[in-house]
Design an enzyme around this catalytic site. Structure first.
Site, mmCIF file in Angstrom:
data_model
loop_
_atom_site.group_PDB
_atom_site.id
_atom_site.type_symbol
_atom_site.label_atom_id
_atom_site.label_comp_id
_atom_site.label_asym_id
_atom_site.label_seq_id
_atom_site.Cartn_x
_atom_site.Cartn_y
_atom_site.Cartn_z
ATOM 1 N N GLU A 96 47.500 92.845 11.463
ATOM 2 C CA GLU A 96 47.061 94.169 11.076
ATOM 3 C C GLU A 96 47.717 94.620 9.775
ATOM 4 O O GLU A 96 47.081 95.266 8.939
ATOM 5 C CB GLU A 96 47.379 95.175 12.190
ATOM 6 N N GLY A 118 55.712 84.950 6.539
ATOM 7 C CA GLY A 118 55.063 85.237 5.262
ATOM 8 C C GLY A 118 54.764 84.020 4.413
ATOM 9 O O GLY A 118 54.442 84.165 3.222
ATOM 10 N N GLU A 145 42.225 82.871 7.512
ATOM 11 C CA GLU A 145 43.153 82.333 6.522
ATOM 12 C C GLU A 145 42.953 80.838 6.299
ATOM 13 O O GLU A 145 42.832 80.400 5.142
ATOM 14 C CB GLU A 145 44.606 82.633 6.910
ATOM 15 N N PRO A 201 54.760 78.403 14.689
ATOM 16 C CA PRO A 201 54.663 79.270 15.871
ATOM 17 C C PRO A 201 54.385 80.719 15.483
ATOM 18 O O PRO A 201 54.856 81.190 14.439
ATOM 19 C CB PRO A 201 56.036 79.126 16.533
ATOM 20 N N PRO A 261 41.066 83.115 12.382
ATOM 21 C CA PRO A 261 40.789 81.825 11.736
ATOM 22 C C PRO A 261 40.437 81.946 10.256
ATOM 23 O O PRO A 261 40.133 80.938 9.610
ATOM 24 C CB PRO A 261 39.573 81.313 12.517
#
Length: 439
Positions: free
Chosen positions: A68, A312, A340, A270, A338
């Site tokens: 978000e 990041g 990215e 992860p 999905p």
């Protein structure tokens, strides 16, 4: 539940929050011990500000977690371009780090206040936002009621309503209507999401598409990427990203199945990097050699697993491969975004539990850029097939890039929907310095 009973339930919720407020400190201490709270900024969760409020118009953005937060970054930058101040709240330490990395001093970051009347009231008293913009699916009753009582417009952007949430709210329709009538506007991701919000009493509702498609490409360090690619050499790679419990071990099983045939390097990222110590131990116990990003371990020919245990840097990890399995879909439910991997030129694989991203997966799968797998064996076969077949892999990659391009436009649609709320603030923000100078 009748309308009267719904309002009585909300009133009870309000006073229950007041009653338990003195006991919440112990709960936050427990979460801090688990690494889920920033113990140095715990007061923010009670509504105490740790930064000065900027002068002039201000919008409160709330983004619960990493996805978000990334989704609203372009919106926040548009507000700052208009000279409107922003306070951004997030709910996790991970998303706080992402906010700092992507926005820095462009905004004020705070942890979101607990959904209890004293905390929310203190937060609103201090920040006095002109508008509240909430991302995706965050529905907090006390926050919604307090904003409504203060006549502060509140807008849901990139809004989605999962199957489970819709069923739950639908069974308490009067309660949903009593809450959602406080929303000034809902800008939904899809037609299905929009219809669900309308059914629950939200008006008006528009559709924008998914803001994540219009987001910046995930950043990466070019020098670091080049260094890793040199270390990898001619080895084939695949990635399991945004993984939840059980999926890392599934990726390890796939790696062992493909190691001899494909000489593969497996990248595991992860969803919660704080699990990485336990993951490394479990992977090592399976006889696998693990390199970790946080240690800057080299990727040698003997390295089995590259553990992406940073925040990041998804752009770095995805640019190291052309095949990506997206987690929270094989064992856990809901799925992860999905877009990215599709945006960065990866063929996308996923388990079947993708209810939270159904519309996106349907579009990708319809165009041939995503494939669903039922179990670990099927995942291993799909990874092997894509690594061994350059043409098939490239066809999926090209289809993904085309699908993403077709889906763009959500940012423009969202800004258009927000104009009645942000245009007056833009005028006010740009007139204030002149007024001060004239005075």
């Amino acid at each position: 539940m009748s309308s009267r009973m719904a309002r009585m339930a909300l009133t009870s919720y309000r006073w229950a929050g007041v009653a338990i407020y003195p006991l919440v400190g112990a709960y936050l201490t427990y979460r801090a011990a688990k690494g889920k709270e920033d113990r140095t900024r715990r007061a923010e969760r009670f509504g105490f500000a740790s930064a000065a409020r900027p002068q002039g118009p201000l919008i409160w953005f709330h983004a619960a977690s990493v996805g978000e937060t990334n989704a609203v970054v372009p919106l926040i930058r548009e507000m700052r371009r208009r000279d409107i101040n922003v306070v951004l709240t997030t709910g996790t330490t991970t998303s706080a780090k992402v906010a700092q990395a992507r926005l820095g001093a462009e905004t004020v970051h705070q942890y979101v206040p607990l959904d209890l009347k004293p905390a929310v009231g203190r937060f609103l008293d201090y920040w006095q936002p002109d508008v509240a913009i909430i991302a995706e699916s965050e529905i907090w009753p006390m926050t919604i009621m307090e904003l409504g009582n203060r006549h502060i417009p509140q807008v849901l952007v990139n809004a989605r309503m999962s199957d489970r949430s819709f069923t739950r709210w639908r069974s308490r329709l009067s309660l949903a209507e009593a809450l959602f009538e406080n929303l000034a506007l809902v800008i939904a991701q899809s037609d299905v999401d929009a219809e669900r919000f309308r059914d629950l009493g939200a008006l008006p509702v528009t559709v924008s598409g998914n803001l994540k498609v219009d987001n910046d490409m995930p950043a990466h360090d070019p020098a670091q990427l080049d260094s890793y690619k040199r270390q990898i050499g001619t080895r084939k790679t695949w990635a399991a990203i945004s993984t939840f419990e059980g999926e890392e071990m599934a990726a390890a099983t796939v790696h062992r199945a493909l190691k001899e045939r494909d000489g593969v390097l497996t990248i595991i990222v992860p969803r919660h990097p704080e699990r990485s110590d336990d993951l490394e131990k479990a992977l090592t116990e399976k006889g696998l050699k693990v390199a970790r990003r946080t240690r800057n371990d080299p990727l040698t020919p003997e390295t089995d697993i590259f553990l992406g245990d940073t925040i990041g840097e998804m752009g770095l990890y995805l640019r190291m491969t052309e095949v990506a399995f997206v987690g929270r879909s094989l064992f856990a439910e809901g799925g992860q975004n999905p877009l990215e991997p599709a945006m960065l030129g990866c063929a996308v694989l996923s388990g079947g539990h993708v209810q939270n991203f159904r519309d996106t997966y349907q579009k990708l799968a319809r165009n041939g850029s995503a494939r669903m797998v039922r179990d670990v064996e099927m995942l291993a076969k799909a990874v092997h097939y894509l690594l061994a077949n350059d043409a098939a892999r490239q066809t999926m990659i090209n289809a993904g890039l085309e699908t993403v391009q077709e889906m763009r436009g959500a940012l423009t649609a969202t800004i258009k929907g927000l104009e009645p709320y942000i245009n007056p603030l833009t005028v006010k923000a740009r007139l204030q310095p002149r007024a001060a100078a004239q005075g």
